[in-house]
Design a protein around this motif. Sequence first.
Motif, mmCIF file in Angstrom:
data_model
loop_
_atom_site.group_PDB
_atom_site.id
_atom_site.type_symbol
_atom_site.label_atom_id
_atom_site.label_comp_id
_atom_site.label_asym_id
_atom_site.label_seq_id
_atom_site.Cartn_x
_atom_site.Cartn_y
_atom_site.Cartn_z
ATOM 1 N N LYS A 173 116.036 42.913 68.747
ATOM 2 C CA LYS A 173 116.403 44.124 69.813
ATOM 3 C C LYS A 173 117.860 44.291 69.633
ATOM 4 N N ALA A 174 118.679 43.146 69.230
ATOM 5 C CA ALA A 174 120.216 43.379 69.280
ATOM 6 C C ALA A 174 120.471 44.341 68.295
ATOM 7 N N GLU A 175 119.815 44.818 67.290
ATOM 8 C CA GLU A 175 120.279 45.823 66.197
ATOM 9 C C GLU A 175 119.837 47.325 66.556
ATOM 10 N N ALA A 176 119.026 47.529 67.518
ATOM 11 C CA ALA A 176 118.882 48.942 68.130
ATOM 12 C C ALA A 176 118.074 48.825 69.308
ATOM 13 N N GLU A 177 118.507 49.682 70.474
ATOM 14 C CA GLU A 177 117.980 49.767 71.553
ATOM 15 C C GLU A 177 116.712 50.241 71.550
ATOM 16 N N HIS A 178 116.146 51.168 70.766
ATOM 17 C CA HIS A 178 115.008 51.792 70.770
ATOM 18 C C HIS A 178 114.110 51.236 69.212
ATOM 19 N N GLY A 179 114.598 50.278 68.812
ATOM 20 C CA GLY A 179 113.911 49.776 67.711
ATOM 21 C C GLY A 179 112.316 49.616 67.863
ATOM 22 N N GLY A 180 111.625 49.657 66.812
ATOM 23 C CA GLY A 180 110.272 49.448 66.608
ATOM 24 C C GLY A 180 109.848 47.979 66.728
ATOM 25 N N ALA A 181 108.619 47.532 67.272
ATOM 26 C CA ALA A 181 107.976 46.475 67.358
ATOM 27 C C ALA A 181 107.261 45.886 65.914
ATOM 28 N N GLY A 182 107.361 46.602 65.091
ATOM 29 C CA GLY A 182 106.746 46.400 63.912
ATOM 30 C C GLY A 182 105.149 46.165 64.085
ATOM 31 N N ASP A 183 104.628 45.101 63.616
ATOM 32 C CA ASP A 183 103.298 44.526 63.743
ATOM 33 C C ASP A 183 102.991 43.768 64.980
ATOM 34 N N MET A 184 103.889 43.982 66.137
ATOM 35 C CA MET A 184 103.541 43.197 67.223
ATOM 36 C C MET A 184 102.664 43.673 68.118
ATOM 37 N N ALA A 185 102.278 45.010 67.931
ATOM 38 C CA ALA A 185 101.033 45.589 68.689
ATOM 39 C C ALA A 185 99.778 44.745 68.418
ATOM 40 N N GLY A 186 99.402 43.782 68.026
ATOM 41 C CA GLY A 186 98.296 43.325 67.615
ATOM 42 C C GLY A 186 97.667 42.556 68.898
ATOM 43 N N GLY A 187 96.474 42.097 68.628
ATOM 44 C CA GLY A 187 95.756 41.192 69.643
ATOM 45 C C GLY A 187 96.376 40.060 70.163
ATOM 46 N N ALA A 188 96.901 39.248 69.325
ATOM 47 C CA ALA A 188 97.654 38.254 69.631
ATOM 48 C C ALA A 188 98.663 38.544 70.813
ATOM 49 N N VAL A 189 99.469 39.506 70.939
ATOM 50 C CA VAL A 189 100.671 39.801 71.758
ATOM 51 C C VAL A 189 99.692 40.154 73.273
ATOM 52 N N SER A 190 98.632 40.826 73.061
ATOM 53 C CA SER A 190 97.707 41.440 74.183
ATOM 54 C C SER A 190 97.224 40.228 74.855
ATOM 55 N N ARG A 191 96.985 39.256 74.169
ATOM 56 C CA ARG A 191 96.309 37.933 74.832
ATOM 57 C C ARG A 191 97.250 37.314 75.394
ATOM 58 N N ASP A 192 98.431 37.144 75.000
ATOM 59 C CA ASP A 192 99.669 36.494 75.514
ATOM 60 C C ASP A 192 100.027 37.227 76.501
ATOM 61 N N VAL A 193 100.187 38.501 76.711
ATOM 62 C CA VAL A 193 100.369 39.307 77.865
ATOM 63 C C VAL A 193 99.237 39.054 79.043
ATOM 64 N N GLU A 194 98.079 39.071 78.800
ATOM 65 C CA GLU A 194 96.947 38.773 79.587
ATOM 66 C C GLU A 194 96.905 37.475 80.194
ATOM 67 N N ALA A 195 97.309 36.295 79.195
ATOM 68 C CA ALA A 195 97.475 34.840 79.499
ATOM 69 C C ALA A 195 98.478 34.866 80.659
ATOM 70 N N LEU A 196 99.709 35.412 80.744
ATOM 71 C CA LEU A 196 100.857 35.294 81.432
ATOM 72 C C LEU A 196 100.513 35.905 82.794
ATOM 73 N N HIS A 197 99.835 37.069 82.921
ATOM 74 C CA HIS A 197 99.583 37.885 83.998
ATOM 75 C C HIS A 197 98.646 36.559 84.818
ATOM 76 N N GLY A 198 97.563 35.726 84.158
ATOM 77 C CA GLY A 198 96.804 34.749 84.552
ATOM 78 C C GLY A 198 97.736 33.615 85.347
ATOM 79 N N VAL A 199 98.766 33.227 84.502
ATOM 80 C CA VAL A 199 99.622 32.462 85.166
ATOM 81 C C VAL A 199 100.421 32.891 86.297
ATOM 82 N N LEU A 200 100.649 34.122 86.369
ATOM 83 C CA LEU A 200 101.378 34.559 87.725
ATOM 84 C C LEU A 200 100.466 34.776 88.878
ATOM 85 N N ASP A 201 99.140 35.082 88.596
ATOM 86 C CA ASP A 201 98.110 35.174 89.581
ATOM 87 C C ASP A 201 98.113 33.608 90.127
ATOM 88 N N ARG A 202 97.940 32.562 89.477
ATOM 89 C CA ARG A 202 97.980 31.381 89.746
ATOM 90 C C ARG A 202 99.175 30.995 90.495
#
Length: 262
Positions: A202-231
């Motif tokens: 991100k240091a290279e561009a304020e509105h740079g793209g995330a490339g292939d980061m939109a896959g299922g692994a990132v979704s699972r990581d976000v969901e897992a952190l939501h669970g950690v926050l709930d607990r």
Amino acid sequence: MRMDTKHLQEAGLPVTDLGPVVAEERHPLLFATVSGAHLYGFPSKDSDVDLRGVHLLPAEDLVGLREPEETRSRMWDRDGVEMDLVTHDLRKFVRLMLKPNGYVLEQLLSPLVVHTGGIHTELVDLAPGVLTRNHAHHYRGFANTQWRLFGRTGELKPLLYTFRALLTGIHLMRSGEVRAHLPTLLGEVAAPAYLPELIEAKAEAEHGGAGDMAGGAVSRDVEALHGVLDRAQAESGLPERAGGFEELHDLVVRARLTGRAS
């Protein structure tokens, strides 16, 4: 009172002499700090400078017939750098403090201080008393908003904002401390190993793209952190309701009646 610019330089701000910004304000500022990506630890080369703070309206502005200017906002360009300043009148800011609003507390407690004084110090000292376990709702909601924005744009910025909000919320629930700096949070809360790489990208561009980061692994990581926050919220030792109302009320009254910004 202006502060040493060391922290501003370390945060990568393109402009550190911000005294003229304070001097141009129509009403005295009680404090001004830097928020946004510079506070969160992932600014880009082309990031704007987000300034946030509190101004003090004269008593006559609140007791007369005209609507008080409780929130002021202006944007401008300074030597090719986009500047954004938003300030609230002291009474409105304190009312926001008494709600589960992590955003205003991050502004108040930001180490990137542009202008400060006695009232700012008092507010900082009273801030721990307003923290509650319900602040988790703020960070959960902010993370959800940024995650949806990431889904629409595919940009790194909202993805990093998503992770930053979740980690800040988890850390707050566990420690009772408001910490907004993502690189520091990575050393305190278990998080995906790829986040430092995303911060560097991100240091290279304020509105740079995330490339292939939109896959299922990132979704699972976000969901897992939501669970950690709930607990973390369920197990938090923070109270259900904010305290410090009387002390904050007295501070607002004293500042208003004296009309002093220090």
